[in-house]
Design an enzyme around this catalytic site. Structure first.
Site, PDB file in Angstrom:
ATOM      1  N   ASP A  93       2.600 -14.117   4.859  1.00 15.78           N
ATOM      2  CA  ASP A  93       3.041 -14.060   3.468  1.00 15.78           C
ATOM      3  C   ASP A  93       4.560 -14.108   3.399  1.00 15.78           C
ATOM      4  O   ASP A  93       5.252 -13.245   3.951  1.00 15.78           O
ATOM      5  CB  ASP A  93       2.536 -12.772   2.819  1.00 15.78           C
ATOM      6  CG  ASP A  93       2.980 -12.647   1.366  1.00 15.78           C
ATOM      7  OD1 ASP A  93       2.184 -13.020   0.484  1.00 15.78           O
ATOM      8  OD2 ASP A  93       4.113 -12.176   1.120  1.00 15.78           O
ATOM      9  N   TYR A 143      12.636 -14.549  -0.421  1.00 14.43           N
ATOM     10  CA  TYR A 143      12.913 -13.865   0.837  1.00 14.43           C
ATOM     11  C   TYR A 143      13.935 -14.608   1.707  1.00 14.43           C
ATOM     12  O   TYR A 143      14.512 -14.018   2.614  1.00 14.43           O
ATOM     13  CB  TYR A 143      11.632 -13.674   1.651  1.00 14.43           C
ATOM     14  CG  TYR A 143      10.536 -12.903   0.979  1.00 14.43           C
ATOM     15  CD1 TYR A 143      10.752 -12.191  -0.198  1.00 14.43           C
ATOM     16  CD2 TYR A 143       9.260 -12.887   1.526  1.00 14.43           C
ATOM     17  CE1 TYR A 143       9.727 -11.491  -0.812  1.00 14.43           C
ATOM     18  CE2 TYR A 143       8.227 -12.187   0.917  1.00 14.43           C
ATOM     19  CZ  TYR A 143       8.464 -11.501  -0.251  1.00 14.43           C
ATOM     20  OH  TYR A 143       7.443 -10.817  -0.849  1.00 14.43           O
ATOM     21  N   LYS A 184       5.722 -18.052  -2.730  1.00 14.78           N
ATOM     22  CA  LYS A 184       5.808 -17.666  -4.143  1.00 14.78           C
ATOM     23  C   LYS A 184       6.990 -18.351  -4.811  1.00 14.78           C
ATOM     24  O   LYS A 184       8.023 -18.597  -4.170  1.00 14.78           O
ATOM     25  CB  LYS A 184       5.975 -16.147  -4.265  1.00 14.78           C
ATOM     26  CG  LYS A 184       5.013 -15.324  -3.410  1.00 14.78           C
ATOM     27  CD  LYS A 184       5.293 -13.848  -3.525  1.00 14.78           C
ATOM     28  CE  LYS A 184       4.519 -13.065  -2.484  1.00 14.78           C
ATOM     29  NZ  LYS A 184       5.149 -13.118  -1.148  1.00 14.78           N
ATOM     30  N   HIS A 215       5.742 -15.218  -8.523  1.00 16.51           N
ATOM     31  CA  HIS A 215       6.201 -13.986  -7.886  1.00 16.51           C
ATOM     32  C   HIS A 215       6.345 -12.824  -8.870  1.00 16.51           C
ATOM     33  O   HIS A 215       6.129 -11.661  -8.506  1.00 16.51           O
ATOM     34  CB  HIS A 215       7.555 -14.253  -7.214  1.00 16.51           C
ATOM     35  CG  HIS A 215       7.905 -13.287  -6.142  1.00 16.51           C
ATOM     36  ND1 HIS A 215       8.731 -13.612  -5.098  1.00 16.51           N
ATOM     37  CD2 HIS A 215       7.552 -12.006  -5.924  1.00 16.51           C
ATOM     38  CE1 HIS A 215       8.872 -12.566  -4.299  1.00 16.51           C
ATOM     39  NE2 HIS A 215       8.171 -11.583  -4.781  1.00 16.51           N
ATOM     40  N   LEU A 239       1.996   0.420   2.923  1.00 21.62           N
ATOM     41  CA  LEU A 239       2.295   1.697   3.568  1.00 21.62           C
ATOM     42  C   LEU A 239       3.394   2.460   2.843  1.00 21.62           C
ATOM     43  O   LEU A 239       3.931   3.439   3.369  1.00 21.62           O
ATOM     44  CB  LEU A 239       2.703   1.466   5.029  1.00 21.62           C
ATOM     45  CG  LEU A 239       1.670   0.733   5.889  1.00 21.62           C
ATOM     46  CD1 LEU A 239       2.232   0.439   7.274  1.00 21.62           C
ATOM     47  CD2 LEU A 239       0.375   1.534   5.994  1.00 21.62           C
ATOM     48  N   ILE A 248      -0.816  -6.778   3.559  1.00 22.59           N
ATOM     49  CA  ILE A 248       0.163  -7.562   4.325  1.00 22.59           C
ATOM     50  C   ILE A 248       1.272  -6.651   4.848  1.00 22.59           C
ATOM     51  O   ILE A 248       2.421  -6.718   4.403  1.00 22.59           O
ATOM     52  CB  ILE A 248       0.757  -8.707   3.470  1.00 22.59           C
ATOM     53  CG1 ILE A 248       1.131  -8.213   2.060  1.00 22.59           C
ATOM     54  CG2 ILE A 248      -0.206  -9.883   3.393  1.00 22.59           C
ATOM     55  CD1 ILE A 248       1.938  -9.229   1.256  1.00 22.59           C
TER      56      ILE A 248
END
Length: 274
Positions: free
Chosen positions: A45, A50, A75, A108, A190, A228
């Site tokens: 991903d 990014y 995205k 996005h 996480l 992811i």
């Protein structure tokens, strides 16, 4: 290691556990993705925002794996909203990735104040109809944004990628996705490590002989979400994939569900990192 597949609403299979590269510099991305592919990840991903699509592309090209074995997501960012702009942005992403066909392309962020995401969605529909994308979806969309797409275009996204973790359950969005047949994909699964010291998670991890991160990822997977996780450390990349040899019971799942302490029901508007 075989990662389970989730079937999207257009029949396309997507690995349930993939590898994210948010905040990984482009010059480090190739090595990180190579490590992920080597240990068995088959879903990567990335996003134009990014700045590391080229690094992802290099790793895929160098891997020697057949293209159809790797599921790639990217995205379109809000600066490229609009029909023509989104089509141009897609071409630029594909040039950086070095790919002919993308597996999943997402809007996005809805940026509802701009009023442009329906036209952007129509561009994604065009890419899908032309066979340049195997599935299309959205990221950080709340229920009212999903309603707007459905009412204006009639095409339901395959995926809605949102911030979701034990401290932010995002229940209303997940319920809206489920009601529409949209797969929920969790970014920051996480909580960037913020939940891994919770007593409930630590105790469950000790009981199973697993790490807190592995327990949280297992919680996501057993509840049907795509995840992811991101890391640049090879040992942690491998550990995040080693989550298919144990199960959490209903009591353990409920204990993790009970850690929701944010109270919000939508994505964090200031953290454009999904």
């Amino acid at each position: 290691m075989t990662v389970p597949l989730i079937t999207l609403n257009n029949g396309i299979p997507m690995p349930q556990l993939g590898f994210g590269v948010f905040q990984v510099p482009d010059d480090e991305t190739t090595a990180a993705v190579a490590s992920a592919l080597e240990v068995g990840y088959r879903s990567i991903d990335t996003a134009a925002l990014y700045g590391n699509e080229a690094g992802v592309g290099r790793a895929i090209a160098d891997s020697g794996l057949p293209r159809d074995e790797i599921f790639v997501t990217s995205k379109v960012w809000i600066t490229d909203h609009g029909y023509d702009q989104a089509l141009r942005a897609f071409d630029a992403s594909m040039d950086r990735l070095g790919l002919d066909v993308l597996d999943l392309y997402l809007i996005h962020w809805p940026a509802p104040g701009l009023g442009t995401f329906p036209d952007t969605w129509r561009a994604l529909e065009k890419l899908y109809a032309d066979g340049r994308v195997r599935a299309i979806g959205v990221s950080n969309f709340e229920p009212e944004h999903l309603d707007a797409i459905a009412s204006e275009t009639g095409v339901v996204p395959a995926v809605n990628q949102v911030e979701l973790h034990p401290a932010l359950r995002n229940r209303a969005v997940e319920a809206a996705n489920t009601a529409r047949g949209i797969v929920t994909e969790a970014w920051s699964p996480l909580a960037q490590g913020a939940v891994l010291g919770d007593d409930a998670i630590v105790q469950i991890a000790e009981r199973h002989g697993k790490s807190p991160a592995q327990v949280v990822l297992r919680w996501h997977l057993q509840q049907g979400r795509v995840v992811i996780p991101k890391s640049v450390t090879p040992a942690r990349i491998a550990a995040n994939l080693d989550v298919f040899d144990f199960d959490l019971d209903d009591t353990e799942l409920a204990a993790i569900d009970g850690l929701d302490r944010d109270g919000r029901t939508g994505p964090h508007p200031a953290r454009f990192n999904g």
